[in-house]
Write a protein that holds these residues in place. Structure first.
Motif, PDB file in Angstrom:
ATOM      1  N   ASN A   1       0.810  -1.218   0.000  1.00 51.29           N
ATOM      2  CA  ASN A   1       0.000   0.000   0.000  1.00 51.29           C
ATOM      3  C   ASN A   1       0.846   1.273   0.000  1.00 51.29           C
ATOM      4  O   ASN A   1       2.009   1.258   0.387  1.00 51.29           O
TER       5      ASN A   1
ATOM      6  N   GLU B   1      -2.630   4.026   3.369  1.00 50.95           N
ATOM      7  CA  GLU B   1      -3.940   3.987   2.716  1.00 50.95           C
ATOM      8  C   GLU B   1      -4.138   2.664   1.993  1.00 50.95           C
ATOM      9  O   GLU B   1      -3.374   2.304   1.098  1.00 50.95           O
TER      10      GLU B   1
ATOM     11  N   ILE C   1      -6.553   0.556  -0.477  1.00 46.46           N
ATOM     12  CA  ILE C   1      -7.507   0.908  -1.535  1.00 46.46           C
ATOM     13  C   ILE C   1      -8.778   0.078  -1.468  1.00 46.46           C
ATOM     14  O   ILE C   1      -9.883   0.616  -1.599  1.00 46.46           O
ATOM     15  N   SER C   2      -8.653  -1.239  -1.268  1.00 45.85           N
ATOM     16  CA  SER C   2      -9.831  -2.080  -1.350  1.00 45.85           C
ATOM     17  C   SER C   2      -9.854  -3.108  -0.231  1.00 45.85           C
ATOM     18  O   SER C   2      -9.017  -4.010  -0.225  1.00 45.85           O
ATOM     19  N   PRO C   3     -10.846  -3.030   0.669  1.00 47.39           N
ATOM     20  CA  PRO C   3     -11.748  -1.891   0.829  1.00 47.39           C
ATOM     21  C   PRO C   3     -10.996  -0.684   1.373  1.00 47.39           C
ATOM     22  O   PRO C   3     -10.023  -0.831   2.099  1.00 47.39           O
ATOM     23  N   TRP C   4     -11.496   0.527   1.005  1.00 42.33           N
ATOM     24  CA  TRP C   4     -10.751   1.728   1.367  1.00 42.33           C
ATOM     25  C   TRP C   4     -10.716   1.935   2.870  1.00 42.33           C
ATOM     26  O   TRP C   4     -11.740   1.816   3.563  1.00 42.33           O
ATOM     27  N   ARG C   5      -9.506   2.234   3.322  1.00 45.89           N
ATOM     28  CA  ARG C   5      -9.349   2.570   4.736  1.00 45.89           C
ATOM     29  C   ARG C   5      -8.021   3.319   4.888  1.00 45.89           C
ATOM     30  O   ARG C   5      -7.041   2.978   4.235  1.00 45.89           O
ATOM     31  N   ALA C   6      -8.028   4.313   5.759  1.00 48.61           N
ATOM     32  CA  ALA C   6      -6.819   5.075   6.030  1.00 48.61           C
ATOM     33  C   ALA C   6      -6.424   4.891   7.484  1.00 48.61           C
ATOM     34  O   ALA C   6      -7.258   4.965   8.381  1.00 48.61           O
TER      35      ALA C   6
END
Length: 117
Positions: A32, A98, A100-105
């Motif tokens: 990521n 970050e 991307i899939s599923p999005w989470r920061a």
């Protein structure tokens, strides 16, 4: 759960240098993008620099030519080398990862950088 732990902040005179480090727990770091953001009181958090999983870098115009972001996937660590520091670089610097899939920061707790004139 991913934890990000920053280190390396401090007080430096204008023109000086600092190196920030951020180490991530878990096993998703290498897959990521990671980056550094900064925030001053009363202002929104803003991007300083990011580096993708393929080592593509992106910098805010205000830090281009002075800051360098890098990553060491073997150590799950991202670095921010800051040179020619200016008083306007004073901020709390946050590490970001970050997904991307599923999005989470994910965010670190922040490290204070203070540049005196």
């Amino acid at each position: 759960q991913v934890q990000l732990v920053e280190s390396g902040g401090g007080l430096v005179q204008a023109g000086g240098s600092l190196r920030l480090s951020c180490r991530a727990s878990g096993n998703i770091f290498s897959a990521n993008a990671v980056g550094w953001y900064r925030q001053t009181p009363g202002k929104q958090r803003e991007l300083a620099a990011t580096i993708s999983r393929t080592y593509r870098t992106n910098y805010a115009d205000s830090v281009k030519g002075r800051f360098t972001i890098s990553r060491d996937n073997d150590k799950n660590t991202v670095y921010l080398q800051m040179n020619s520091l200016k008083p306007e670089d004073t901020a709390v610097y946050y590490c970001n990862l970050e997904v991307i899939s599923p999005w989470r920061a994910y965010w670190g707790q922040g490290t204070q950088v203070t540049v005196s004139s």
